[in-house]
Each structure stands twice: as C-alpha cells, then as structure tokens.
Design a protein around this motif. Structure first.
Motif, PDB file in Angstrom:
ATOM      1  N   ARG A 120      86.537  81.508  15.918  1.00 47.64           N
ATOM      2  CA  ARG A 120      86.640  81.629  17.370  1.00 47.64           C
ATOM      3  C   ARG A 120      87.919  82.321  17.822  1.00 47.64           C
ATOM      4  NH1 ARG A 120      87.610  77.305  19.731  1.00 47.64           N
ATOM      5  NH2 ARG A 120      88.175  76.011  17.958  1.00 47.64           N
ATOM      6  N   SER A 121      88.838  82.557  16.905  1.00 49.51           N
ATOM      7  CA  SER A 121      90.135  83.104  17.308  1.00 49.51           C
ATOM      8  C   SER A 121      90.288  84.582  16.989  1.00 49.51           C
ATOM      9  CB  SER A 121      91.266  82.324  16.629  1.00 49.51           C
ATOM     10  OG  SER A 121      91.223  82.490  15.226  1.00 49.51           O
ATOM     11  N   ARG A 122      89.503  85.078  16.038  1.00 50.54           N
ATOM     12  CA  ARG A 122      89.656  86.492  15.670  1.00 50.54           C
ATOM     13  C   ARG A 122      88.710  87.356  16.502  1.00 50.54           C
ATOM     14  NH1 ARG A 122      91.785  88.242  10.151  1.00 50.54           N
ATOM     15  NH2 ARG A 122      90.392  89.981  10.550  1.00 50.54           N
ATOM     16  N   GLY A 167      94.475  85.604  14.675  1.00 45.88           N
ATOM     17  CA  GLY A 167      93.809  85.758  15.962  1.00 45.88           C
ATOM     18  C   GLY A 167      94.609  85.126  17.079  1.00 45.88           C
ATOM     19  N   GLU A 168      93.898  84.820  18.196  1.00 43.57           N
ATOM     20  CA  GLU A 168      94.612  84.316  19.372  1.00 43.57           C
ATOM     21  C   GLU A 168      93.638  83.539  20.247  1.00 43.57           C
ATOM     22  OE1 GLU A 168      96.840  86.216  23.237  1.00 43.57           O
ATOM     23  OE2 GLU A 168      97.033  87.228  21.322  1.00 43.57           O
ATOM     24  N   LEU A 169      93.566  82.251  20.062  1.00 44.15           N
ATOM     25  CA  LEU A 169      92.655  81.416  20.866  1.00 44.15           C
ATOM     26  C   LEU A 169      93.001  81.403  22.359  1.00 44.15           C
ATOM     27  CD1 LEU A 169      91.990  78.292  18.632  1.00 44.15           C
ATOM     28  CD2 LEU A 169      90.295  79.861  19.528  1.00 44.15           C
ATOM     29  N   ALA A 229      97.475  75.882  16.411  1.00 44.12           N
ATOM     30  CA  ALA A 229      96.884  76.943  17.229  1.00 44.12           C
ATOM     31  C   ALA A 229      97.658  78.238  17.037  1.00 44.12           C
ATOM     32  CB  ALA A 229      96.901  76.536  18.699  1.00 44.12           C
ATOM     33  N   PRO A 230      96.972  79.387  17.123  1.00 42.56           N
ATOM     34  CA  PRO A 230      97.678  80.664  17.026  1.00 42.56           C
ATOM     35  C   PRO A 230      98.720  80.813  18.130  1.00 42.56           C
ATOM     36  CG  PRO A 230      95.305  80.975  16.814  1.00 42.56           C
ATOM     37  CD  PRO A 230      95.518  79.555  17.241  1.00 42.56           C
ATOM     38  N   ALA A 278      91.517  84.736  24.910  1.00 40.25           N
ATOM     39  CA  ALA A 278      90.234  85.364  24.662  1.00 40.25           C
ATOM     40  C   ALA A 278      89.932  86.328  25.801  1.00 40.25           C
ATOM     41  CB  ALA A 278      89.136  84.311  24.570  1.00 40.25           C
ATOM     42  N   ALA A 336      95.094  78.615  10.842  1.00 40.85           N
ATOM     43  CA  ALA A 336      93.896  78.032  11.447  1.00 40.85           C
ATOM     44  C   ALA A 336      92.912  77.615  10.364  1.00 40.85           C
ATOM     45  CB  ALA A 336      93.245  79.033  12.391  1.00 40.85           C
ATOM     46  N   ASP A 355      87.995  77.258  13.096  1.00 44.17           N
ATOM     47  CA  ASP A 355      88.717  77.783  14.254  1.00 44.17           C
ATOM     48  C   ASP A 355      88.929  79.284  14.151  1.00 44.17           C
ATOM     49  OD1 ASP A 355      88.875  75.329  15.445  1.00 44.17           O
ATOM     50  OD2 ASP A 355      90.884  74.866  14.680  1.00 44.17           O
TER      51      ASP A 355
END
Length: 487
Positions: free
Chosen positions: A297-299, A474-476, A62-63, A479, A290, A294
């Motif tokens: 959904r994270s960026r 990114g950063e899940l 995970a980020p 959000a 990632a 994934d």
C-alpha cells in the motif's frame, strides 16, 4: 394474463437480473505471499557501528514522508525543494495528469447525463419557376427554434464499466506521478552525495599525486647520485604517473554528476549548485522497514499496477456489456413558421419524441474477439502486478543487504585508515629525527591517503544506499489523489 404479456414480463425480469450481474472480474489484486523477511537471510535489527553510527532497522515503522531532511543539511533540503518545484519533467507529468482528469470528467458528464442542444434557423427561400403551375415564383421566409435532448440508458453497465476503466487509468497516471516525484527526490539526494564524495576523493588524490611526485623526484635524484637503481627511479615515476592518471577520471565523474544534479533541479549545467562537504551530512540512524503487507500500500509502483488491474477488469465488463441491447431516448421541442405571427401562435409548435432499441446480431465475431482480448489483457495485468510486487520485495531485500554490507565495509575501511594514520605519524616522527629516510615517510603517507580514499568511498556508498532504502519503502502518508476523488 396473455402469453405475450407473460413473455414481456419474463424478458424484463431477465434483463434486470443480467444488469445486476457483474460482467467482468472484481478487479481486486491477486493475493501475494507475505514473507517473514525480505532477503534470503533475516535482516539484523541493526548494522555494525561504522563511522560512529549503527543504523537501526525499525520493522513495522511507517515510511518517512520527507526522509531527506534526516541528513540534517539545509543545502540538501534546498536542492530537493528546488527540484520538486522546478523540474520540467515532473511539471509535464503533473500537467498530463491534470489533462487526463479533465478528459475523465468530460467522458463521465457526456456518458451519464442527458445531452441538451439548441438550434435556431432563419431562412429566406425562392421556389423555381414552373410554367403553368401556379405563380411563376414564390418567395418566403422560414423561422424555427428547437431544443434537442438525447439519453442512452446504461441497461447493462457498458458506460459504467468504460468510465471505471478510464478512472482507473487516471489513477495509474496519478501513482506514476508519485513514483516520479520520489525517484526525482532520490536522484537529487544520491547525486549530491556522489558529488560530495567525489570532491573528497579528488582532494585526497591530488595530495596523493603530490606525494608520489615528490617520491619520484627524490628517487630520480638518488639515481643521479648513484644511491638508487635506475629500475627503482623508473618504478617510482611509473607509479606517480599512474596515480596522476586517475585524477581526470575522477574529475570527469564529478563533472557529469554535478551537471546531472543541476538538470534534476531544473537548472542549466553552467548554473550548478555548490554541494556541501560529505562530512557535513548526518547519516540517518533509524530506518523504517515496512512489513510486506504494508509495502503493497505504500509503494506507488505497486499501487499503479493495482489500478491497472482494475482498469483491465472494467474493460472485460465493458466488452461483455456491448453484446447486449442498448436503449436510447430522443426528444425535441420548439416553434417554427413562415412568419413571426405563425411562430408565436399555437400553430407554430414543433415537438418530437422517440425511443430506439438496438441489439448486436452479427459482427463477424468481432465482439467475441474483443472480449477475449480484454480477458487476455486482464490476465496480463494480473501477472504484471505479481511481477511488480516481487520486484519491490527484491528492491527492499537488496537495499537492506547493501546497508548491512556497507556498514561492515566502512568499519573495516575506517579501521584500516586509523592504522594507516598511526603508522604514518610514527614514520613521520622517526623521519624527523633522522632514523628513517624521507622516502619511508612518503610511502607511509601514500598508504594513509589510499586508506582514506577507500573510507570516503565506503561512507558515500552507505549514504546513497540509505537514500535507496527510504525510496524503496514508499510513502503511506502522501498517497496521490485518486481519480474518483477528483470528480
């Protein structure tokens, strides 16, 4: 049952069926390929060891939300915290988003709930004088108070589609705010690393200038004594001047970078912070990578493009629904009269109720053109989403390749610097016992300093590219709040 009644029932059933149908695309983003790895070649599990660190690529991890803290620098942490807190650009984006959310609340409240308004009227009037027709003049008072209500039924979903489009556009702004926040963080970290690397390069170059000047002065003395040629003296002078000419450029780069860092933190350039030394920063060893599914959904830039697709799909639905009938209901009630007893009596009651049904018939093709335009805009949003995803894949692939190459460059630079240092120490020892001239020591030290400068450059680039990879992931866990949740 009469024919008219049958027709009315059929029309009602058809209307309900049409209202239950979707007038626009689903708004789901298009399916994208899920490559096995980002780059043309599969990324290694770890980089080569350089500077005592081999960075490991943790595929599927995970980020990291606060990834800059992995550099283990209190000063760097303080820079980021201050920038996120004081940046006027980021604050302006936050206020713009807050304004958009309030406007969305106003739009939803005005379009989905009945409107109720009150009105009061007090009037004293005088009729004109008409000879021969009753009294010469009449003066009277009039009192009235009413409450009005209006509601438009969303039979075919035009209001719902318009509100969905507006909510999706607010989500676009929310994800853009998140992208701005992450970009600000990466810029602060990258700029601070650049300043630290430039500080070290400037210090080494200043020493290199001193050594070159000493060598030039010594060659000039030897030329004066006749033990060196004029060409050698001039060549040494030219070399020293060329090295000295690199210092102003480095100082200018450093000045621009430190001014930029101050502004990123919300300060004026004259209040720039003190940057920690490059050697005090720890290079993160474990880097999350990632998987492509994934990453979608994270960026935040991909999420913003997704929200734009949903907004465009809702616009198609709204453009289609406006071609169908619209039903509105109005009502009012109150009291009125020419005096207060009349107003309060039963004779003073006022009320009205009505309904209106409208159906577009001919608008010169405008409604069809608007629908075609919304369909084209939706297709453009889908293509923009695809381009954003491909660009994100490219961003990650470039970052991974950069870190692999940075490690190899730093490893070679460190090896060259170690060899140059050993050669310099050996030359200096031999010069001290008189077996070599001082010019040999100066030349060896110059080679060592140049090797150190190359190693510092490579180390700074590796740290900066590490920050770029963290940003690209990114950063899940963080959000941004969606517009729907803000209602």
């Amino acid at each position: 049952m009469s024919f008219t009644c049958k027709t009315s029932v059929a029309a009602a059933v058809a209307a309900l069926a049409m209202s239950a149908c979707s007038f626009g695309p689903s708004g789901e983003p298009p399916a994208m390929p899920s490559p096995g790895h980002y780059g043309a070649a599969a990324q290694p599990s770890k980089t080569v060891a350089a500077g005592g660190v081999a960075q490991t690529f943790d595929v599927g991890a995970a980020p990291v939300p606060q990834w800059w803290r992995l550099y283990r620098s209190d000063a760097l942490d303080a820079f980021v915290d201050e920038g996120l807190r004081n940046s006027p650009t980021l604050a302006a984006t936050q206020r713009t988003l807050a304004s958009a959310r309030e406007e969305l609340r106003a739009q939803i409240g005005a379009s989905t709930l009945p409107s109720i308004d009150g009105a009061a009227q007090v009037e004293r009037a005088r009729t004109p004088i008409v000879p021969g027709l009753g009294p010469e003049q009449v003066q009277y008072n009039f009192f009235a108070g009413q409450i009005f209500t209006h509601y438009t039924f969303d039979l075919f979903g035009q209001t719902r589609y318009m509100n969905s489009a507006s909510a999706a556009r607010v989500n676009v702004q929310a994800f853009e705010l998140e992208a701005s926040r992450r970009a600000l963080t990466a810029n602060i970290v990258g700029t601070a690393i650049n300043v630290a690397a430039l500080d070290r390069q400037i210090a080494l170059t200043e020493r290199l200038v001193v050594v070159s000047d000493d060598a030039a002065n010594e060659d000039q003395q030897r030329y004066t004594l006749g033990s060196a040629s004029r060409a050698q003296a001039l060549e040494s002078k030219q070399s020293a001047a060329a090295i000295a000419a690199t210092l102003p450029s480095l100082r200018q780069q450093r000045a621009c970078a430190i001014h930029a860092l101050a502004v990123l933190m919300g300060r004026t350039p004259d209040d720039a912070p003190s940057v920690p030394e490059l050697e005090s920063l720890s290079l993160p060893q474990h880097l999350p990578v990632a998987v492509p599914s994934d990453l979608l959904r994270s960026r935040p830039d991909i999420e913003a493009a997704d929200a734009a697709v949903k907004a465009a799909a809702a616009d198609v639905g709204a453009a289609t629904a406006q071609m169908f009938p619209s039903l509105s209901l109005t009502a009012s009630m109150g009291r009125g009269g020419f005096n207060w007893p009349a107003v309060t009596s039963g004779a003073g009651a006022l009320w009205a109720i009505g309904a209106g049904l409208s159906q577009p018939i001919f608008h010169g093709g405008a409604l069809f053109a608007q629908r075609r335009a919304s369909v084209d805009a939706y297709d453009a949003a889908v293509l923009h989403y695809k381009a954003t995803v491909l660009s994100a894949f490219q961003d990650v692939a470039n970052s991974l390749a950069a870190l692999d190459n940075d490690a190899q460059t730093l490893a070679s630079s460190d090896e060259a610097a170690v060899a140059a240092r050993a050669a310099f120490e050996d030359t200096a020892s031999r010069q001290r016992i008189g077996s070599l001239p001082s010019t040999a020591r100066q030349a060896s030290e110059s080679r060592y300093l140049n090797a150190q400068i190359a190693a510092v450059r490579a180390a700074g680039q590796r740290m900066s590219d590490t920050a770029a990879l963290f940003q690209s992931m990114g950063e899940l866990p963080a959000a941004p709040q969606s517009a729907a949740s803000a209602q």
